[in-house]
Design an enzyme around this catalytic site. Structure first.
Site, PDB file in Angstrom:
ATOM      1  N   ASP A 118      -7.187   2.099   7.613  1.00  0.00           N
ATOM      2  CA  ASP A 118      -7.091   2.197   6.158  1.00  0.00           C
ATOM      3  C   ASP A 118      -6.438   0.955   5.559  1.00  0.00           C
ATOM      4  O   ASP A 118      -6.860   0.450   4.529  1.00  0.00           O
ATOM      5  CB  ASP A 118      -6.271   3.432   5.753  1.00  0.00           C
ATOM      6  CG  ASP A 118      -7.152   4.673   5.697  1.00  0.00           C
ATOM      7  OD1 ASP A 118      -8.381   4.498   5.526  1.00  0.00           O
ATOM      8  OD2 ASP A 118      -6.614   5.783   5.836  1.00  0.00           O
ATOM      9  N   ASP A 135      -3.346  -0.310  10.272  1.00  0.00           N
ATOM     10  CA  ASP A 135      -4.349   0.636  10.748  1.00  0.00           C
ATOM     11  C   ASP A 135      -5.660   0.406   9.988  1.00  0.00           C
ATOM     12  O   ASP A 135      -5.768  -0.529   9.202  1.00  0.00           O
ATOM     13  CB  ASP A 135      -3.846   2.082  10.595  1.00  0.00           C
ATOM     14  CG  ASP A 135      -3.567   2.434   9.131  1.00  0.00           C
ATOM     15  OD1 ASP A 135      -3.900   1.622   8.240  1.00  0.00           O
ATOM     16  OD2 ASP A 135      -3.013   3.518   8.876  1.00  0.00           O
ATOM     17  N   GLU A 171       0.833  -1.186   0.000  1.00  0.00           N
ATOM     18  CA  GLU A 171       0.000   0.000   0.000  1.00  0.00           C
ATOM     19  C   GLU A 171       0.878   1.250   0.000  1.00  0.00           C
ATOM     20  O   GLU A 171       1.708   1.434   0.875  1.00  0.00           O
ATOM     21  CB  GLU A 171      -0.864  -0.064   1.271  1.00  0.00           C
ATOM     22  CG  GLU A 171      -1.444   1.224   1.720  1.00  0.00           C
ATOM     23  CD  GLU A 171      -2.017   1.096   3.144  1.00  0.00           C
ATOM     24  OE1 GLU A 171      -1.953   0.002   3.739  1.00  0.00           O
ATOM     25  OE2 GLU A 171      -2.514   2.107   3.640  1.00  0.00           O
ATOM     26  N   ASP A 195      -0.699  -1.438   5.837  1.00  0.00           N
ATOM     27  CA  ASP A 195      -0.425  -0.868   7.159  1.00  0.00           C
ATOM     28  C   ASP A 195      -1.316  -1.495   8.221  1.00  0.00           C
ATOM     29  O   ASP A 195      -2.421  -1.947   7.924  1.00  0.00           O
ATOM     30  CB  ASP A 195      -0.704   0.645   7.139  1.00  0.00           C
ATOM     31  CG  ASP A 195       0.350   1.400   6.330  1.00  0.00           C
ATOM     32  OD1 ASP A 195       1.407   0.799   6.056  1.00  0.00           O
ATOM     33  OD2 ASP A 195       0.099   2.575   5.988  1.00  0.00           O
TER      34      ASP A 195
END
Ligand code: 0RA
Length: 656
Positions: A524, A522, A429, A520
């Site tokens: 997102d 998180d 990403e 990641d």
């Protein structure tokens, strides 16, 4: 010297080979994990369903009791209770203590599972701490209990009502000595019972869970049978025609029924097939017969009505089945199950039978409903044109030779190794993480493809739009277009391969045998991971099924104390580490993005095969997975909201 032991007669005398079942339970029920535990329930219920198939039973009640025992009650004929000649014991006792004894009493017909499970209730008895059976028949109530398969003396009571009101009630407690786990999963059992109710039109199955304070109970009864199943699968979508196209056949002990319905706003294919109530995940002769006949009848109709003119324009199987949901339900006396998971029907004679039923059924239906015929063909023609355009538009075929690297997506940092079996592709990403990954990787066998932010939600888009998306194009080109199912070509009315790509096909076409999603840690990142998983599930399922798709596990924290440091990969690990070593003098650094790690750190923690952990993506049950993707990623908002309300409380948000 004789030693005193805890044995008494009931421990020693196990009749009819049940000790073999206790010695090697997995031979009989597949495993002693949760799946095996659930299997016991299905085994008992299958017997009740057999009674229903024979025409003697229309109600089955299944309960998980407070003490974790299971009760199954049916209103069938009841297990026979007269004295069995050879053993001079009551037939019910023989059925429950002798391997495969059930069949001796039953006559002909198809048994629910015939072959796959179908090991008999005696196996359940052998693997239970205790079992109690109550049979009502012949004007008597017959009761008997068992301990680990050993019978206790039976009791008989005269009861006039048991002449008319017949049936069997079995209660058992799965043996903790045998099973690793004795906690039943409500949803799994409910799904199977509901499936059985769909497959056996009119049979009422009541499922009750008494374990929690809030007693749960559901009743499944579908007078529309598999038509209602198809409607359920298509819930929330826009059907091309109503009711589903239904056909049924019964002759010489062979039963076949098929229900079909296309949806306008759906581009995947969702055919479920069953033989003797067992889901045939790997397809087989019945599915092959269906596919060939369906493609042929639709093409014939299209030509007869002049919708397709030229002879060389033929709709492929994939075209005519785009957006199609359906159920194929077959019952035969001696099913042969083949394939890796023994869920592929092998009986050759079934192919022609299903072929002629579907040919006749679909041809007649289209003659009577030409407007529906036109709508199906229009949808298939669009599918065909999109597929053709997509193939032309994108230079999808990539040969892994030095000359051809020109067609590779610009952002791909390829590896040196040419043997796909040794190669790994990291889909990363964002450009900054991509940069770290490119520097940190072992360029010999690790390729990096950075994606720009979020990819398209394929659940809500159709193929041409999906293929115009740069990020998706880059992925398809890098991975190898041969594994993208939406693009596979299938010769029109010809014999079709009734299953997807074989492991060898995939090995040949896939450019990297490990495809790793690295996002990641998180919210997102989780969203991007879900979007990617949706893409792979919908358009590259063979590589998921073949075990080529992985999820990288980057660390969440770096703990430092003096000169030593430790990477932490989960909240639980963080808790455990603090519990053990205390927090004194420890500095915590939270790693939210891959880009926050320098290349060496990313290599050490996430990419180095010697030290990394990766999750392998597997599909436990394609039907449930389909429902989840539909719910999480589809256009219908209400089911998604319900899901979030139900689970949000249980979620521990990792993001702090
Ligand atoms: C043996 C023979 C017959 C029925 C059954 C077993 C039977 C077993 C179970 C287990 C749960 N429910 C059941 N119901 C029936 C045939 C009976 C006859 O011919 O009368």
């Amino acid at each position: 010297m004789p030693k005193k032991s805890g044995y008494d007669a009931s421990n020693i005398k196990i009749l009819g080979g049940l000790e073999a079942v206790r010695k090697r339970p997995s031979m009989y029920i597949g495993s002693t994990s949760k799946a095996g535990l659930h299997h016991l329930i299905y085994e008992v219920v299958d017997n009740s369903v057999d009674e229903s198939l024979a025409g003697y039973c229309d109600s089955v009640e299944v309960s998980i009791n407070k003490d974790n025992s299971i009760t199954v009650v049916d209103n069938g004929r009841g297990i026979p209770i007269d004295i069995h000649k050879e053993t001079k014991r009551p037939a019910a006792e023989v059925v429950l203590t002798t391997l495969h004894a059930g069949g001796k009493f039953g006559e002909g017909g198809y048994k629910v599972s015939g072959g796959l499970h179908g090991v008999g209730v005696s196996v359940v008895n052998a693997l239970s701490e205790w079992m109690e059976v109550t049979v009502r028949r012949d004007g008597e109530v017959y009761q008997q209990s068992f301990e680990r398969g050993n019978p206790k003396p039976e009791k008989r009571t005269k009861d006039k009502t048991a002449e008319e009101k017949t049936g069997t009630k079995i209660t058992y407690l799965a043996d903790k000595q045998i099973f690793d786990e004795t906690d039943y999963d409500y949803e799994t059992v409910a799904h199977r019972l509901k499936e059985l109710a769909y497959l056996n039109k009119g049979l009422k199955i009541v499922f009750t869970d008494e374990r929690s304070d809030k007693k749960k109970s559901e009743t499944y009864k579908f007078d529309g049978g598999i038509n209602e199943y198809v409607k359920h699968v298509n819930e929330g979508k826009d059907p091309l025609y109503k009711p589903p196209l239904y056909m049924v056949y019964e002759k010489d002990n062979i039963f076949v029924e098929v229900s079909l319905q296309h949806c306008k706003d759906y581009y995947d294919e969702n055919m479920l097939s069953f033989v003797n109530c067992i889901k045939t995940k790997e397809g087989g002769t019945h599915v092959a017969g269906f596919k060939t006949a369906f493609t042929r009848s639709v093409n014939n109709f299209a030509k007869r009505y002049g919708i397709i003119k030229s002879d060389n324009e033929t709709l492929s199987g994939d075209d005519v089945r785009e957006g199609l949901a359906g159920v194929i339900n077959v019952r035969i006396p001696n099913p042969q199950f083949e394939g890796q998971t023994k869920t592929k029907l092998g009986n050759g004679e079934v192919k022609g039978i299903v072929d002629s039923i579907v040919d006749e059924g679909v041809t007649n239906y289209l003659e009577k409903n030409p407007a529906v015929g036109r709508a199906i063909i229009e949808k298939a023609l669009i599918a065909m044109r999109v597929r053709a355009a997509a193939r032309k538009a994108s230079e999808l075929e990539r040969k892994k030779s030095a000359l051809d690297t020109a067609t590779l997506p610009g952002k791909l940092a390829d590896c040196t190794e040419r043997d796909p079996a040794k190669c790994e592709l990291f889909i990363v990403e964002g450009d900054s993480a991509g940069g770290s990954a490119k520097q940190g990787r072992d360029r010999m066998f690790q390729a990096i493809l950075p994606l720009k932010g979020k990819i398209l939600n394929v659940e809500k888009s159709r193929l041409d739009k999906i293929l115009n998306n740069d990020e998706i194009r880059a992925m398809i080109t890098a991975i190898g277009s041969g594994v993208i199912t939406g693009l596979r070509e299938n010769g029109g009315g010809e014999e079709e391969k009734e299953e997807g790509l074989s492991a060898e096909d995939i090995a040949k076409k896939l450019q990297y045998h490990k495809v790793v999603i690295m996002t990641d840690a998180d919210v997102d990142g989780a969203h991007i991971r879900t979007l990617l998983l949706t893409f792979f599930f919908r358009y590259a399922r063979p590589i998921v099924e073949n075990g080529n798709l992985f999820i990288a596990q980057p660390p969440l924290y770096l703990l430092k104390k003096g000169k030593s440091q430790k990477w932490i990969y989960s909240e639980k690990e963080l808790e455990d580490t603090f519990k053990k070593g205390g927090k004194e003098g420890v500095s915590i650094q939270r790693y939210k993005g891959l880009g926050e790690m320098n290349p060496e750190q990313l290599w050490d923690t996430t990419m180095n095969p010697e030290t990394r952990t990766m999750l392998k993506v597997e599909i436990e049950d394609a039907e449930s997975a389909d429902e989840i993707f539909k719910m999480l990623m589809g256009s219908d908002v209400v089911p998604r909201k319900d899901f979030i309300y139900q689970y949000a409380k249980k979620v521990r948000w990792l993001d702090i």
